[in-house]
Write a protein that holds these residues in place. Structure first.
Motif, mmCIF file in Angstrom:
data_model
loop_
_atom_site.group_PDB
_atom_site.id
_atom_site.type_symbol
_atom_site.label_atom_id
_atom_site.label_comp_id
_atom_site.label_asym_id
_atom_site.label_seq_id
_atom_site.Cartn_x
_atom_site.Cartn_y
_atom_site.Cartn_z
ATOM 1 N N GLY A 1 7.019 -1.638 -11.601
ATOM 2 C CA GLY A 1 8.288 -1.729 -12.307
ATOM 3 C C GLY A 1 9.334 -2.464 -11.492
ATOM 4 N N LEU A 2 9.003 -2.711 -10.230
ATOM 5 C CA LEU A 2 9.875 -3.485 -9.350
ATOM 6 C C LEU A 2 10.082 -4.908 -9.867
ATOM 7 C CD1 LEU A 2 11.185 -3.318 -6.438
ATOM 8 C CD2 LEU A 2 9.075 -4.325 -5.604
ATOM 9 N N PHE A 3 9.114 -5.394 -10.642
ATOM 10 C CA PHE A 3 9.173 -6.766 -11.124
ATOM 11 C C PHE A 3 9.937 -6.927 -12.441
ATOM 12 C CE2 PHE A 3 5.089 -6.527 -8.755
ATOM 13 C CZ PHE A 3 5.524 -7.239 -7.651
ATOM 14 N N LEU A 4 10.343 -5.835 -13.044
ATOM 15 C CA LEU A 4 11.096 -5.899 -14.298
ATOM 16 C C LEU A 4 12.377 -5.091 -14.128
ATOM 17 C CD1 LEU A 4 11.111 -6.957 -17.196
ATOM 18 C CD2 LEU A 4 10.048 -4.810 -17.892
ATOM 19 N N PRO A 5 13.514 -5.747 -14.003
ATOM 20 C CA PRO A 5 14.779 -5.026 -13.826
ATOM 21 C C PRO A 5 15.087 -4.148 -15.047
ATOM 22 C CG PRO A 5 15.050 -7.364 -13.339
ATOM 23 C CD PRO A 5 13.694 -7.192 -13.928
ATOM 24 N N ALA B 1 10.402 -1.099 -1.310
ATOM 25 C CA ALA B 1 9.151 -0.530 -1.819
ATOM 26 C C ALA B 1 9.235 0.990 -1.932
ATOM 27 C CB ALA B 1 7.998 -0.920 -0.925
ATOM 28 N N VAL B 2 9.950 1.620 -1.019
ATOM 29 C CA VAL B 2 10.028 3.083 -1.034
ATOM 30 C C VAL B 2 11.001 3.568 -2.088
ATOM 31 C CG1 VAL B 2 10.766 5.078 0.332
ATOM 32 C CG2 VAL B 2 9.307 3.354 1.362
ATOM 33 N N SER B 3 12.152 2.903 -2.216
ATOM 34 C CA SER B 3 13.178 3.390 -3.150
ATOM 35 C C SER B 3 13.165 2.655 -4.488
ATOM 36 C CB SER B 3 14.569 3.259 -2.518
ATOM 37 O OG SER B 3 14.881 1.897 -2.302
ATOM 38 N N ILE C 1 0.841 -1.205 0.000
ATOM 39 C CA ILE C 1 0.000 0.000 0.000
ATOM 40 C C ILE C 1 0.871 1.248 0.000
ATOM 41 C CG2 ILE C 1 -1.608 1.350 1.399
ATOM 42 C CD1 ILE C 1 -2.928 -1.319 2.178
ATOM 43 N N ILE C 2 1.895 1.253 0.832
ATOM 44 C CA ILE C 2 2.800 2.407 0.886
ATOM 45 C C ILE C 2 3.537 2.571 -0.436
ATOM 46 C CG2 ILE C 2 4.900 3.296 1.979
ATOM 47 C CD1 ILE C 2 3.832 2.099 4.614
ATOM 48 N N GLY C 3 3.999 1.470 -1.024
ATOM 49 C CA GLY C 3 4.705 1.539 -2.304
ATOM 50 C C GLY C 3 3.835 2.077 -3.421
ATOM 51 N N VAL C 4 2.588 1.647 -3.478
ATOM 52 C CA VAL C 4 1.676 2.130 -4.522
ATOM 53 C C VAL C 4 1.304 3.586 -4.282
ATOM 54 C CG1 VAL C 4 -0.654 1.837 -5.476
ATOM 55 C CG2 VAL C 4 0.800 -0.149 -5.124
ATOM 56 N N ARG C 5 1.152 3.986 -3.036
ATOM 57 C CA ARG C 5 0.824 5.397 -2.747
ATOM 58 C C ARG C 5 1.980 6.329 -3.093
ATOM 59 N NH1 ARG C 5 -2.461 6.780 2.412
ATOM 60 N NH2 ARG C 5 -3.390 8.254 0.969
ATOM 61 N N ILE C 6 3.195 5.879 -2.902
ATOM 62 C CA ILE C 6 4.352 6.726 -3.200
ATOM 63 C C ILE C 6 4.628 6.769 -4.698
ATOM 64 C CG2 ILE C 6 6.856 6.919 -2.944
ATOM 65 C CD1 ILE C 6 6.554 5.884 -0.097
ATOM 66 N N HIS C 7 4.618 5.609 -5.358
ATOM 67 C CA HIS C 7 5.065 5.527 -6.750
ATOM 68 C C HIS C 7 3.943 5.332 -7.763
ATOM 69 C CE1 HIS C 7 9.168 5.370 -5.353
ATOM 70 N NE2 HIS C 7 8.840 4.395 -4.526
ATOM 71 N N GLY C 8 2.743 5.079 -7.316
ATOM 72 C CA GLY C 8 1.648 4.828 -8.255
ATOM 73 C C GLY C 8 1.871 3.517 -8.988
#
Length: 160
Positions: A52-56, A156-158, A40-47
């Motif tokens: 994109g975390l799943f594709l290097p 998730a944040v960075s 939830i925090i990751g989606v709120r910060i980065h939308g």
């Protein structure tokens, strides 16, 4: 989080008490709550860029489907790795301690032979180092759970 897990782990060392973290449903619930919160925090910060975390970056296009599947499995396995690690270590340590205490008590109450009277105290000398080890494991497992949760939160944040 650290204080809660450490305190719950320590409660299980007290005789006739119950260790919450020695049950998989409790540790799985804590891990799942942390996982959902981090997402939830990751989606709120980065939308939507959070996914994109799943594709290097720099990945060839033909490898993208395979890497996304592998990264997704790796990401979802965090829930189970956190919960099973805490559950297994607490269950094993507390079970060993309870078995040794039961054996010690049974041996201490055995009055059949007077020649083995000194050996009745032998299990007590084994329990004390195991109890110290269990205190260390309780601290270490609370620390590892908290550090891994912080690492996952940082990812998730960075968006590593």
């Amino acid at each position: 989080l650290f204080s809660f897990i450490f305190f719950v782990n320590l409660v299980g060392i007290v005789p006739y008490s119950f260790t919450l973290t020695s049950h998989i449903i409790v540790t799985l619930s804590i891990s799942l709550a942390i996982f959902i919160t981090i997402n939830i925090i990751g989606v709120r910060i980065h939308g939507l860029c959070f996914f994109g975390l799943f594709l290097p970056s720099g990945c060839p296009l033909f490898m993208a489907p395979f890497l996304v599947i592998i990264e997704l499995i790796s990401y979802l396995s965090r829930i189970f790795s956190l919960s099973i690690r805490l559950f297994a270590n607490m269950m094993a340590g507390h079970t060993l301690l309870k078995i040794l205490v039961g054996f010690s008590w049974a041996m201490f109450n055995n009055n059949d032979s007077s020649t083995l009277a000194l050996l009745h105290f032998l299990p007590f000398f084994v329990i004390v180092p195991i109890l110290g080890l269990e205190l260390g494991v309780s601290f270490l497992q609370a620390y590892v759970f908290t550090v891994l949760s912080c690492i996952y939160f940082n990812d998730a944040v960075s968006l590593h």
